[in-house]
Design a protein around this motif. Structure first.
Motif, PDB file in Angstrom:
ATOM      1  N   GLY A  50       0.889  -1.275  -0.062  1.00  0.00           N
ATOM      2  CA  GLY A  50       0.160   0.038   0.013  1.00  0.00           C
ATOM      3  C   GLY A  50       0.879   1.519  -0.037  1.00  0.00           C
ATOM      4  O   GLY A  50       2.055   1.065  -0.305  1.00  0.00           O
ATOM      5  N   ASP A  51      -0.003   2.512   0.320  1.00  0.00           N
ATOM      6  CA  ASP A  51       0.768   3.577   0.083  1.00  0.00           C
ATOM      7  C   ASP A  51       0.759   4.448   1.659  1.00  0.00           C
ATOM      8  O   ASP A  51       0.090   4.186   2.246  1.00  0.00           O
ATOM      9  N   ARG A  52       1.262   5.474   1.618  1.00  0.00           N
ATOM     10  CA  ARG A  52       1.227   6.433   2.736  1.00  0.00           C
ATOM     11  C   ARG A  52       1.345   8.059   2.048  1.00  0.00           C
ATOM     12  O   ARG A  52       1.900   8.183   1.070  1.00  0.00           O
ATOM     13  N   ASP A  53       0.554   8.781   2.899  1.00  0.00           N
ATOM     14  CA  ASP A  53       0.447  10.163   2.592  1.00  0.00           C
ATOM     15  C   ASP A  53       1.290  11.068   3.713  1.00  0.00           C
ATOM     16  O   ASP A  53       1.109  10.700   4.774  1.00  0.00           O
ATOM     17  N   CYS A  54       2.634  11.442   3.130  1.00  0.00           N
ATOM     18  CA  CYS A  54       3.334  12.336   3.976  1.00  0.00           C
ATOM     19  C   CYS A  54       3.687  13.510   3.720  1.00  0.00           C
ATOM     20  O   CYS A  54       4.539  14.256   3.729  1.00  0.00           O
ATOM     21  N   SER A  55       2.271  14.398   3.264  1.00  0.00           N
ATOM     22  CA  SER A  55       2.212  15.675   3.075  1.00  0.00           C
ATOM     23  C   SER A  55       2.367  16.777   4.292  1.00  0.00           C
ATOM     24  O   SER A  55       2.825  17.897   3.687  1.00  0.00           O
ATOM     25  N   LEU A  56       2.307  16.147   5.260  1.00  0.00           N
ATOM     26  CA  LEU A  56       2.299  17.251   6.468  1.00  0.00           C
ATOM     27  C   LEU A  56       3.871  17.189   6.981  1.00  0.00           C
ATOM     28  O   LEU A  56       4.319  16.398   7.544  1.00  0.00           O
ATOM     29  N   GLN A  57       4.513  18.395   6.107  1.00  0.00           N
ATOM     30  CA  GLN A  57       5.899  18.616   6.338  1.00  0.00           C
ATOM     31  C   GLN A  57       6.320  19.976   6.810  1.00  0.00           C
ATOM     32  O   GLN A  57       5.383  20.936   6.634  1.00  0.00           O
ATOM     33  N   ARG A  58       7.354  20.076   7.580  1.00  0.00           N
ATOM     34  CA  ARG A  58       7.861  21.321   8.130  1.00  0.00           C
ATOM     35  C   ARG A  58       9.372  21.422   7.424  1.00  0.00           C
ATOM     36  O   ARG A  58      10.144  20.549   7.553  1.00  0.00           O
ATOM     37  N   ARG A  59       9.454  22.385   6.724  1.00  0.00           N
ATOM     38  CA  ARG A  59      10.803  22.682   5.828  1.00  0.00           C
ATOM     39  C   ARG A  59      11.179  21.209   5.034  1.00  0.00           C
ATOM     40  O   ARG A  59      11.963  20.529   5.180  1.00  0.00           O
ATOM     41  N   HIS A  60      10.039  20.820   4.391  1.00  0.00           N
ATOM     42  CA  HIS A  60      10.399  19.693   3.591  1.00  0.00           C
ATOM     43  C   HIS A  60      10.517  18.316   4.113  1.00  0.00           C
ATOM     44  O   HIS A  60      11.006  17.316   3.951  1.00  0.00           O
ATOM     45  N   GLN A  61      10.484  18.200   5.833  1.00  0.00           N
ATOM     46  CA  GLN A  61      10.592  17.161   6.586  1.00  0.00           C
ATOM     47  C   GLN A  61       9.205  16.656   6.908  1.00  0.00           C
ATOM     48  O   GLN A  61       8.506  17.605   7.592  1.00  0.00           O
ATOM     49  N   LYS A  62       9.031  15.400   6.982  1.00  0.00           N
ATOM     50  CA  LYS A  62       7.611  14.892   7.329  1.00  0.00           C
ATOM     51  C   LYS A  62       7.622  14.936   9.006  1.00  0.00           C
ATOM     52  O   LYS A  62       8.376  14.513   9.640  1.00  0.00           O
TER      53      LYS A  62
END
Ligand code: ADP
Length: 448
Positions: A225-237
């Motif tokens: 499956g997959d994961r959503d890792c869009s919640l990032q601070r300075r391009h870091q999850k």
């Protein structure tokens, strides 16, 4: 099966690996720096070896000392964990050259995927769609100008050896290109030891979606499956969830392409293919040839122990299931609890005066913290991961909010208060999270 595994890491991930080894009846050796002698991973390991002083480069990155520790203790396999030497092709080769097993992919795949320019070339040949950009590294301003004229501004200049969200420069128009290129090259040199950079079209507000795969020595590849890792601070999850929040048809398409690509590559062990998704299209950005921090999300929705599978694969056993047998159920969210100030994000090492983690049904805490532990300033600020499962995303969010309320860490600042606020944010509740979300959220909430 292996007789003894050396875990070449520290903190929560060393514990994570140690737990699976224990469950499989495999004795463990942990390594540590002088400052980590009373760390939790050392306390729980069957054996431990001090490999050097506090500074990572002299201990957790000291390949020679780690190899000696494996030889002295009679370990026959090395799990590199996350960070440190986990994506170092020379280390993997060195382990194998000494007749030990590296629990990860072969050195060649680490090398190819570790260089993002090479990785993109390989991905293209494997049939994965790419973000429009330069074909390889760009070395001169003229070359960069030509690429940008073709793909159109805005663009992003990225380091070929990049990682951790570092060394990226946004360029909005042609006038700014020269300065940005110079800066990106010198930052790449300073951070990663080599100045190679490439150009990509800057997507304005994409989602970061990644696909977890496992491949064995027998040509079997499964997608977990997959994961959503869009919640990032300075391009870091800092918050990851699964399944991802994009349309099912796109997800299926992406996962099928990944399975074919990884099979063609002949890749072995656990890996993650990362994509950006915007306006119905997805684009490959990089592959991580190791276990990832957020593998736990996938474990919660598949019921599969990914570390156990890494060990099984490294021992040249077959994956125990086919793709059809993989079941994805419910929803899981992981919050990264960093020892950081929740507003400035500055690291907050120090003494943990009191510690009470949350509990209850479907609540998992991966952490090496304990009361009386002093978080050192020398390493990554991630000190705990809170992972929560629910039958639905709404149930998961409600359970997560409750677990965060229970989490008591005294003495150091952490991201727990930020995660509590995020649980209440409308875009989060509605699943409208893009990579630009957190920055906007922080700005708007500081303005209130
Ligand atoms: P790193 O290896 O340093 O983590 P990645 O290439 O994985 O770098 O990108 C990290 C994050 O940076 C992505 O999740 C995304 O938020 C942002 N990013 C990377 N490339 C682009 C792009 N072309 N357009 C917009 N955002 C991007």
């Amino acid at each position: 099966m292996f007789k003894k595994i050396l875990i070449a890491n520290r903190g929560e991930i060393a514990l994570r690996i140690l737990r699976t080894c224990r469950e499989m009846g495999i004795p463990t050796v942990c390594i540590h720096s002088t400052i980590d002698s009373d760390a939790m991973h050392v306390r729980l390991a069957d054996e431990s070896v001090c490999v050097g002083p506090a500074s990572s480069k002299d201990s957790y990155l000291n390949a020679q000392a780690i190899l000696s520790a494996a030889e002295i203790t009679g370990a026959d396999a090395v799990h590199p964990g996350i960070g440190f030497l986990s994506e170092n092709a020379e280390f993997a080769a060195m382990i194998e050259d000494h007749d030990l097993t590296f629990i990860g992919p072969c050195a060649e795949h680490i090398r190819v995927m570790g260089d993002k320019v090479e990785a993109k070339k390989t991905a293209k040949a494997l049939g994965l769609p790419l973000v429009p950009g330069s074909d390889g590294a760009v070395s001169s301003l003229e070359e960069a100008e030509a690429v940008c004229a073709e793909i159109g501004y805005p663009v992003l200049i990225k380091a070929a050896a990049g990682g951790g969200g570092k060394g990226m420069q946004k360029v909005m128009c042609r006038q700014d290109l020269k300065e940005a290129l110079d800066l990106a090259q010198s930052e790449a040199k300073a951070n990663f030891g080599q100045g190679g950079v490439y150009v990509e079209k800057l997507l304005m507000d994409p989602q970061h979606i990644e696909v977890q795969i496992l491949g064995d020595h027998w040509g079997n590849v499964v997608v977990l499956g997959d994961r959503d890792c869009s919640l990032q601070r300075r391009h870091q999850k800092i918050w990851e969830e699964g399944p991802s929040l994009i349309p099912t048809l796109v997800r299926e398409d992406m996962q099928a392409l990944c399975q074919q690509a990884v099979q063609k590559l002949g890749y072995r062990n656990a890996g993650t293919l990362e994509f950006l998704y915007e306006d119905g299209n997805f684009y490959f950005i990089e592959m991580n040839t190791r276990l990832q921090v957020e593998h736990t999300v996938t474990e919660m929705i598949t019921g599969i122990d990914i570390v156990k599978q890494q060990i099984i694969i490294a021992a040249q056993e077959r994956l125990p299931w086919t793709q059809k047998e993989i079941r994805i159920q419910g929803h899981a969210i992981e919050c990264r609890i960093n020892a950081e100030h929740p507003e400035t994000f500055l690291p907050q090492p120090g003494l943990v005066e009191a510690y009470t983690p949350p509990g209850g049904l479907h609540v998992r805490v991966d952490s090496a913290l304990y009361q009386g532990y002093r978080v050192p300033a020398h390493y990554d600020s991630l000190v705990a991961k809170l992972i929560v499962y629910g039958d639905t995303r709404d149930e998961c969010l409600a359970r997560l909010a409750q677990a965060l309320r229970e989490y008591a860490i005294m003495g150091i600042s952490t991201l727990v208060p930020l995660h509590m606020r995020l649980c209440q944010a409308l875009p989060v509740k509605e699943g409208r999270i893009t990579t630009g979300f957190l920055e906007e959220f922080l700005q708007s909430s500081s303005a209130v």
